[in-house]
Design a protein around this motif. Structure first.
Motif, PDB file in Angstrom:
ATOM      1  N   LEU A  71       0.832  -1.210   0.000  1.00 44.18           N
ATOM      2  CA  LEU A  71       0.000   0.000   0.000  1.00 44.18           C
ATOM      3  C   LEU A  71       0.866   1.259   0.000  1.00 44.18           C
ATOM      4  O   LEU A  71       0.364   2.371  -0.095  1.00 44.18           O
ATOM      5  N   GLY A  72       2.175   1.067   0.179  1.00 42.17           N
ATOM      6  CA  GLY A  72       3.083   2.206   0.229  1.00 42.17           C
ATOM      7  C   GLY A  72       3.259   2.763   1.632  1.00 42.17           C
ATOM      8  O   GLY A  72       3.716   3.890   1.796  1.00 42.17           O
ATOM      9  N   VAL A  73       2.892   1.960   2.643  1.00 44.31           N
ATOM     10  CA  VAL A  73       3.034   2.392   4.035  1.00 44.31           C
ATOM     11  C   VAL A  73       4.509   2.265   4.456  1.00 44.31           C
ATOM     12  O   VAL A  73       5.156   1.270   4.153  1.00 44.31           O
ATOM     13  N   GLU A  74       5.036   3.270   5.106  1.00 40.75           N
ATOM     14  CA  GLU A  74       6.441   3.253   5.551  1.00 40.75           C
ATOM     15  C   GLU A  74       6.581   2.508   6.871  1.00 40.75           C
ATOM     16  O   GLU A  74       5.660   2.523   7.692  1.00 40.75           O
ATOM     17  N   CYS A  75       7.772   1.943   7.102  1.00 42.37           N
ATOM     18  CA  CYS A  75       8.037   1.233   8.367  1.00 42.37           C
ATOM     19  C   CYS A  75       7.672   2.129   9.560  1.00 42.37           C
ATOM     20  O   CYS A  75       7.080   1.680  10.537  1.00 42.37           O
ATOM     21  N   GLY A  76       8.062   3.385   9.464  1.00 49.98           N
ATOM     22  CA  GLY A  76       7.892   4.321  10.574  1.00 49.98           C
ATOM     23  C   GLY A  76       6.457   4.689  10.903  1.00 49.98           C
ATOM     24  O   GLY A  76       6.200   5.323  11.923  1.00 49.98           O
ATOM     25  N   GLN A  77       5.511   4.276  10.073  1.00 47.56           N
ATOM     26  CA  GLN A  77       4.114   4.522  10.429  1.00 47.56           C
ATOM     27  C   GLN A  77       3.675   3.577  11.537  1.00 47.56           C
ATOM     28  O   GLN A  77       2.682   3.830  12.219  1.00 47.56           O
ATOM     29  N   CYS A  78       4.404   2.495  11.714  1.00 48.27           N
ATOM     30  CA  CYS A  78       4.098   1.560  12.800  1.00 48.27           C
ATOM     31  C   CYS A  78       5.256   1.447  13.795  1.00 48.27           C
ATOM     32  O   CYS A  78       5.034   1.324  14.983  1.00 48.27           O
ATOM     33  N   HIS A  79       6.491   1.439  13.286  1.00 46.75           N
ATOM     34  CA  HIS A  79       7.650   1.244  14.161  1.00 46.75           C
ATOM     35  C   HIS A  79       8.283   2.577  14.558  1.00 46.75           C
ATOM     36  O   HIS A  79       8.618   3.382  13.685  1.00 46.75           O
ATOM     37  N   HIS A  80       8.440   2.789  15.862  1.00 46.02           N
ATOM     38  CA  HIS A  80       9.141   3.988  16.321  1.00 46.02           C
ATOM     39  C   HIS A  80      10.063   3.643  17.478  1.00 46.02           C
ATOM     40  O   HIS A  80      10.004   2.553  18.030  1.00 46.02           O
ATOM     41  N   ASP A  81      10.908   4.621  17.819  1.00 46.42           N
ATOM     42  CA  ASP A  81      11.867   4.370  18.893  1.00 46.42           C
ATOM     43  C   ASP A  81      11.328   4.858  20.240  1.00 46.42           C
ATOM     44  O   ASP A  81      10.175   5.279  20.341  1.00 46.42           O
ATOM     45  N   ALA A  82      12.177   4.801  21.255  1.00 49.70           N
ATOM     46  CA  ALA A  82      11.773   5.135  22.618  1.00 49.70           C
ATOM     47  C   ALA A  82      11.369   6.598  22.769  1.00 49.70           C
ATOM     48  O   ALA A  82      10.696   6.981  23.719  1.00 49.70           O
ATOM     49  N   LYS A  83      11.793   7.422  21.784  1.00 49.12           N
ATOM     50  CA  LYS A  83      11.398   8.835  21.811  1.00 49.12           C
ATOM     51  C   LYS A  83      10.224   9.083  20.876  1.00 49.12           C
ATOM     52  O   LYS A  83       9.916  10.228  20.551  1.00 49.12           O
ATOM     53  N   HIS A  84       9.640   7.986  20.411  1.00 49.84           N
ATOM     54  CA  HIS A  84       8.488   8.056  19.519  1.00 49.84           C
ATOM     55  C   HIS A  84       8.844   8.680  18.163  1.00 49.84           C
ATOM     56  O   HIS A  84       8.016   9.319  17.528  1.00 49.84           O
ATOM     57  N   GLN A  85      10.107   8.497  17.757  1.00 45.11           N
ATOM     58  CA  GLN A  85      10.515   8.955  16.434  1.00 45.11           C
ATOM     59  C   GLN A  85      10.389   7.783  15.465  1.00 45.11           C
ATOM     60  O   GLN A  85      10.766   6.658  15.798  1.00 45.11           O
ATOM     61  N   PRO A  86       9.823   8.015  14.275  1.00 40.51           N
ATOM     62  CA  PRO A  86       9.646   6.919  13.308  1.00 40.51           C
ATOM     63  C   PRO A  86      10.970   6.249  12.934  1.00 40.51           C
ATOM     64  O   PRO A  86      11.990   6.920  12.796  1.00 40.51           O
ATOM     65  N   LEU A  87      10.943   4.934  12.807  1.00 39.63           N
ATOM     66  CA  LEU A  87      12.142   4.192  12.420  1.00 39.63           C
ATOM     67  C   LEU A  87      12.145   3.986  10.912  1.00 39.63           C
ATOM     68  O   LEU A  87      11.113   3.656  10.319  1.00 39.63           O
ATOM     69  N   SER A  88      13.312   4.160  10.301  1.00 39.20           N
ATOM     70  CA  SER A  88      13.429   3.948   8.859  1.00 39.20           C
ATOM     71  C   SER A  88      13.735   2.481   8.597  1.00 39.20           C
ATOM     72  O   SER A  88      14.153   1.750   9.497  1.00 39.20           O
ATOM     73  N   GLU A  89      13.576   2.079   7.350  1.00 36.06           N
ATOM     74  CA  GLU A  89      13.884   0.697   6.989  1.00 36.06           C
ATOM     75  C   GLU A  89      15.360   0.405   7.266  1.00 36.06           C
ATOM     76  O   GLU A  89      15.707  -0.637   7.817  1.00 36.06           O
ATOM     77  N   ALA A  90      16.241   1.360   6.913  1.00 33.96           N
ATOM     78  CA  ALA A  90      17.673   1.164   7.142  1.00 33.96           C
ATOM     79  C   ALA A  90      17.960   1.032   8.639  1.00 33.96           C
ATOM     80  O   ALA A  90      18.776   0.207   9.051  1.00 33.96           O
TER      81      ALA A  90
END
Ligand code: HEC
Ligand code: HEC
Ligand code: HEC
Ligand code: HEC
Length: 144
Positions: A55-74
């Motif tokens: 659907l073109g959804v990015e990893c960071g729309q679901c996965h984030h770090d402890a500071k609630h910053q989106p995580l990239s695929e890399a």
């Protein structure tokens, strides 16, 4: 002609069985689970990365770090284990925001929220049974 075709298909088949896994499995780090996973809990639910990434959804729309910053695929694929991606590792009673401590709160917000809203006009399924499994599977989550 028939023989040639089946020869060709056989070669393609061999080609695919050799090449596909090689692109999916990287030498180091973790990769996107290639098949459906089960989100474990009191009411286990199914989740398929493939359907969602298409659907073109990015990893960071679901996965984030402890500071609630989106995580990239890399950022994710450089991790050594998927352990730190587990939602309930952070979303538990230790999290200061009491509205985001329970699995139902975070998953229903993220999963059901988007299913209702949709992506580029395409909505996700809303019935309980479209996500929740009837029986607890023997193997909770891929990779465990
Ligand atoms: C879009 C997917 C989705 C739909 C639709 C959905 N859920 Fe969930 N729900 C989840 C996920 C993912 C979890 C987290 C799994 C867990 O904790 O067991 C969850 C967790 C829960 C929990 C919490 C279990 C616990 O640990 O306390 C309950 C209860 C629940 N769902 C009930 C429902 C009911 C009832 C419906 C239908 C009205 C529904 N869900 C529809 C995805 C969904
Ligand atoms: C639509 C939401 C969504 C998107 C987009 C998404 N993921 Fe996930 N991913 C999840 C959920 C939910 C889990 C299960 C987490 C859990 O069990 O707590 C998961 C689990 C994983 C795991 C396994 C972690 C483990 O338990 O070992 C990896 C690896 C992963 N994702 C990588 C990625 C990468 C890389 C991307 C982007 C290319 C991505 N994900 C995009 C929702 C998503
Ligand atoms: C490394 C810790 C960590 C992990 C892992 C984590 N979260 Fe979070 N999450 C947070 C923090 C911190 C916040 C912000 C809390 C606040 O607003 O007080 C947050 C906020 C949220 C929110 C509310 C804001 C928003 O983005 O809508 C949702 C929903 C959520 N997370 C879902 C998830 C899901 C689903 C996963 C697993 C795919 C996950 N989180 C994994 C730490 C984490
Ligand atoms: C960014 C939006 C978005 C998020 C976040 C999202 N979904 Fe979806 N999901 C969709 C859409 C749109 C579809 C319909 C896809 C299609 O028909 O091609 C879908 C389809 C599905 C399906 C049916 C198809 C399949 O993959 O088996 C399931 C089950 C599902 N989602 C579970 C979940 C769960 C569980 C979560 C949370 C961990 C989640 N989804 C998070 C948008 C989302």
């Amino acid at each position: 002609m028939r023989k040639m075709m089946s020869g060709l298909l056989l070669t393609m088949g061999l080609f695919l069985t050799v090449v596909v896994p090689a692109t999916l499995v990287s030498a180091q780090g973790i990769t996107v689970p290639s098949s459906e996973i089960t989100i474990d809990g009191k009411k286990p639910a199914r989740f398929n990365h493939d359907t969602h990434l298409k659907l073109g959804v990015e990893c960071g729309q679901c996965h984030h770090d402890a500071k609630h910053q989106p995580l990239s695929e890399a950022g994710i694929t450089a991790m050594e284990s998927g352990e730190q991606l587990r939602c309930v590792n952070c979303h538990n009673q230790k999290l200061s925001n009491s509205k985001l401590q329970k699995p139902k709160q975070i998953f229903h917000a993220r999963c059901r929220g988007c299913h209702k809203e949709g992506v580029k006009g395409k909505k996700g399924p809303g019935k309980c049974s479209s996500c929740h499994l009837k029986k607890k599977p023997a193997k909770p989550i891929e990779g465990c």
